[in-house]
Design an enzyme around this catalytic site. Structure first.
Site, PDB file in Angstrom:
ATOM      1  N   VAL A 114      -9.933  11.174   4.677  1.00 42.70           N
ATOM      2  CA  VAL A 114      -9.350  12.520   5.407  1.00 42.70           C
ATOM      3  C   VAL A 114      -9.420  13.674   4.842  1.00 42.70           C
ATOM      4  CG1 VAL A 114      -7.368  10.992   6.437  1.00 42.70           C
ATOM      5  CG2 VAL A 114      -7.053  12.213   4.211  1.00 42.70           C
ATOM      6  N   ASN A 145      -1.050  10.104   8.713  1.00 44.58           N
ATOM      7  CA  ASN A 145      -0.162   9.244   7.799  1.00 44.58           C
ATOM      8  C   ASN A 145      -0.607   8.940   6.387  1.00 44.58           C
ATOM      9  OD1 ASN A 145       1.746   7.042   6.911  1.00 44.58           O
ATOM     10  ND2 ASN A 145      -0.505   6.143   7.218  1.00 44.58           N
ATOM     11  N   SER A 193       7.751  12.994   3.635  1.00 48.27           N
ATOM     12  CA  SER A 193       8.726  12.230   2.683  1.00 48.27           C
ATOM     13  C   SER A 193       9.984  12.737   2.438  1.00 48.27           C
ATOM     14  CB  SER A 193       7.983  12.042   1.528  1.00 48.27           C
ATOM     15  OG  SER A 193       8.692  11.413   0.268  1.00 48.27           O
ATOM     16  N   TYR A 211       3.408  15.317  -6.093  1.00 49.66           N
ATOM     17  CA  TYR A 211       3.782  14.482  -4.847  1.00 49.66           C
ATOM     18  C   TYR A 211       4.557  15.341  -3.889  1.00 49.66           C
ATOM     19  CZ  TYR A 211       4.972  10.799  -1.569  1.00 49.66           C
ATOM     20  OH  TYR A 211       5.021  10.132  -0.608  1.00 49.66           O
ATOM     21  N   THR A 257      12.268   5.443   0.741  1.00 57.50           N
ATOM     22  CA  THR A 257      11.440   4.312  -0.287  1.00 57.50           C
ATOM     23  C   THR A 257      11.176   3.364   0.922  1.00 57.50           C
ATOM     24  OG1 THR A 257      12.676   4.960  -2.353  1.00 57.50           O
ATOM     25  CG2 THR A 257      11.336   3.072  -1.979  1.00 57.50           C
ATOM     26  N   VAL A 258       9.806   3.091   1.105  1.00 62.79           N
ATOM     27  CA  VAL A 258       9.482   1.871   2.051  1.00 62.79           C
ATOM     28  C   VAL A 258       8.790   0.848   1.311  1.00 62.79           C
ATOM     29  CG1 VAL A 258       8.420   1.540   4.218  1.00 62.79           C
ATOM     30  CG2 VAL A 258       9.299   3.902   4.007  1.00 62.79           C
TER      31      VAL A 258
HETATM   32  N1  LIG Z   1       6.219   3.620   0.659  1.00 60.89           N
HETATM   33  C1  LIG Z   1       6.779   4.571   0.725  1.00 60.89           C
HETATM   34  O1  LIG Z   1       7.967   4.420  -0.010  1.00 60.89           O
HETATM   35  C2  LIG Z   1       6.833   6.233   1.088  1.00 60.89           C
HETATM   36  C3  LIG Z   1       7.884   7.124   1.147  1.00 60.89           C
HETATM   37  C4  LIG Z   1       7.546   8.514   1.903  1.00 60.89           C
HETATM   38  C5  LIG Z   1       6.416   8.509   2.289  1.00 60.89           C
HETATM   39  N2  LIG Z   1       5.554   7.716   2.146  1.00 60.89           N
HETATM   40  C6  LIG Z   1       4.179   8.399   2.815  1.00 60.89           C
HETATM   41  O2  LIG Z   1       3.758   7.198   3.699  1.00 60.89           O
HETATM   42  C7  LIG Z   1       2.596   7.409   4.013  1.00 60.89           C
HETATM   43  C8  LIG Z   1       1.724   5.808   4.003  1.00 60.89           C
HETATM   44  O3  LIG Z   1       2.201   5.469   2.735  1.00 60.89           O
HETATM   45  P1  LIG Z   1       2.033   3.723   2.433  1.00 60.89           P
HETATM   46  O4  LIG Z   1       3.627   3.552   1.537  1.00 60.89           O
HETATM   47  O5  LIG Z   1       2.027   2.979   3.709  1.00 60.89           O
HETATM   48  O6  LIG Z   1       1.024   3.738   1.448  1.00 60.89           O
HETATM   49  P2  LIG Z   1      -0.189   2.489   1.597  1.00 60.89           P
HETATM   50  O7  LIG Z   1      -1.000   2.698   0.233  1.00 60.89           O
HETATM   51  O8  LIG Z   1       0.181   0.935   1.763  1.00 60.89           O
HETATM   52  O9  LIG Z   1      -1.130   3.050   2.891  1.00 60.89           O
HETATM   53  C9  LIG Z   1      -1.631   4.338   2.677  1.00 60.89           C
HETATM   54  C10 LIG Z   1      -3.056   4.075   3.436  1.00 60.89           C
HETATM   55  O10 LIG Z   1      -3.577   5.526   3.340  1.00 60.89           O
HETATM   56  C11 LIG Z   1      -4.993   5.169   2.950  1.00 60.89           C
HETATM   57  N3  LIG Z   1      -5.680   6.298   2.256  1.00 60.89           N
HETATM   58  C12 LIG Z   1      -5.471   6.915   1.341  1.00 60.89           C
HETATM   59  N4  LIG Z   1      -5.950   8.083   0.741  1.00 60.89           N
HETATM   60  C13 LIG Z   1      -6.833   8.020   2.030  1.00 60.89           C
HETATM   61  C14 LIG Z   1      -7.911   8.882   2.392  1.00 60.89           C
HETATM   62  N5  LIG Z   1      -8.521  10.157   1.514  1.00 60.89           N
HETATM   63  N6  LIG Z   1      -8.441   8.984   3.548  1.00 60.89           N
HETATM   64  C15 LIG Z   1      -8.233   7.753   4.414  1.00 60.89           C
HETATM   65  N7  LIG Z   1      -7.212   7.172   4.065  1.00 60.89           N
HETATM   66  C16 LIG Z   1      -6.525   7.208   3.133  1.00 60.89           C
HETATM   67  C17 LIG Z   1      -5.123   3.978   2.179  1.00 60.89           C
HETATM   68  O11 LIG Z   1      -6.286   3.244   2.045  1.00 60.89           O
HETATM   69  C18 LIG Z   1      -3.956   3.106   2.738  1.00 60.89           C
HETATM   70  O12 LIG Z   1      -4.576   2.114   3.611  1.00 60.89           O
HETATM   71  C19 LIG Z   1       1.682   8.316   2.752  1.00 60.89           C
HETATM   72  O13 LIG Z   1       1.460   9.638   3.440  1.00 60.89           O
HETATM   73  C20 LIG Z   1       3.106   8.318   1.816  1.00 60.89           C
HETATM   74  O14 LIG Z   1       3.015   9.328   1.027  1.00 60.89           O
HETATM   75  C21 LIG Z   1       5.428   6.682   1.878  1.00 60.89           C
END
Ligand SMILES: NC(=O)c1ccc[n+]([C@@H]2O[C@H](COP(=O)([O-])OP(=O)(O)OC[C@H]3O[C@@H](n4cnc5c(N)ncnc54)[C@H](O)[C@@H]3O)[C@@H](O)[C@H]2O)c1
Length: 257
Positions: free
Chosen positions: A65, A91, A145, A158, A190-191
């Site tokens: 991205v 995302n 987030s 972050y 948190t997920v």
């Molecule tokens: N898990 C949580 O608690 C949480 C809470 C709030 C927000 N978020 C946000 O939700 C989103 C998804 O997080 P998640 O928990 O599913 O994480 P995850 O690590 O399970 O999935 C994130 C995906 O993004 C991809 N990715 C990372 N950098 C990339 C890049 N430069 N180009 C293309 N793809 C890329 C990764 O390969 C991965 O498949 C993120 O933006 C994260 O900040 C997560």
């Protein structure tokens, strides 16, 4: 299976894992065609094949991205295959745990690069495509987030990266509302995803770390990817036709305290 998104085409970044994968599956079950974009090329191939084998309309694109030519290519592939782009869910993101003192210049550049610039590049391509197509318009959802809304210790680069996403949402919403493009953000608490599992594994006491996270959520637990996907599906759908510029916490009450 529902018809909530029947006939629509969606592009989802970070779609090979966690919240992005849960949302891809939700969109497909709601009748959309999906372009699954991620920089984990093996996972893109694996998940695309699995979902195709289940009979869904899905195309996988390995793309970073933060590389605007990669993202342009993903949009071109989506348009070539499905004709237009109705929904974009920006995302993809990376996590980070540390204070400002722990954060190197490179850490800042990485987290701001993926979480803020990557979302900017994806949103820019989405707006260009949605303005150009006939009829114009669409729904863009940016993943922020709770860290974009309130201060949480240990989120030095972050939190600002997610704050940028929140404000980009508002800016794009007012700029393009009259052009038929709705722009909203989700702010997950948190997920339970691989991102969280990695953060737990790095903690000296993963159980205590998880208990501390749970305690922050009045609902008494952390969330599931499917619960974020449900909110994104609503914002993506015509059910949200009067919703733009919304910053929607999906956080079990975390930010209501
Ligand atoms: N898990 C949580 O608690 C949480 C809470 C709030 C927000 N978020 C946000 O939700 C989103 C998804 O997080 P998640 O928990 O599913 O994480 P995850 O690590 O399970 O999935 C994130 C995906 O993004 C991809 N990715 C990372 N950098 C990339 C890049 N430069 N180009 C293309 N793809 C890329 C990764 O390969 C991965 O498949 C993120 O933006 C994260 O900040 C997560």
């Amino acid at each position: 299976m529902t018809t909530l998104l029947a006939g629509k085409t969606a592009i989802i970044t970070g779609a090979a894992s966690g919240i992005g994968l849960a949302t891809t599956e939700r969109f497909l079950r709601d009748g959309a065609a999906v372009v699954l974009v991620d920089n984990q090329f093996d996972a893109v191939d694996r998940e695309t094949k699995r979902l195709k084998d289940e009979g869904f309309r899905v195309v996988g694109v390995g793309a970073d991205v933060v590389d605007s030519s990669d993202i342009r290519h993903a949009f071109e592939k989506g348009v070539a295959r499905f004709g237009r782009v109705d929904i974009v869910y920006a995302n993809a993101g990376v996590g980070y745990t540390g204070t400002i003192v722990d954060t190197s210049d490179d850490d800042w550049d990485l987290v701001m690069g993926v979480n803020a610039k990557g979302v900017f590049i994806t949103a820019r391509e989405a707006v260009k495509q949605m303005l150009a197509q006939k009829p114009p318009g669409g729904s863009i959802i940016l993943n922020a987030s709770i860290s974009g809304l309130v201060g949480i210790p240990g989120q030095a680069p972050y939190a600002p990266s997610k704050g940028a996403v929140v404000q980009l949402t508002r800016q794009l919403a007012v700029e393009y509302a009259a052009k038929g493009i709705r722009v909203n953000a989700v702010c997950p608490g948190t997920v339970d995803t691989p991102l969280l599992r990695r953060a737990m594994a790095m903690s000296p006491d993963p159980d205590a770390f998880l208990a501390m996270l749970v305690a922050g959520h009045p609902i008494g637990r952390i969330g599931l990817g499917e619960e974020i996907a449900a909110a994104v599906a609503f914002l993506a759908s015509d059910q949200a036709s009067f919703v733009t510029g919304a910053i929607l916490p999906v956080d079990g009450g975390y930010t209501a305290r």
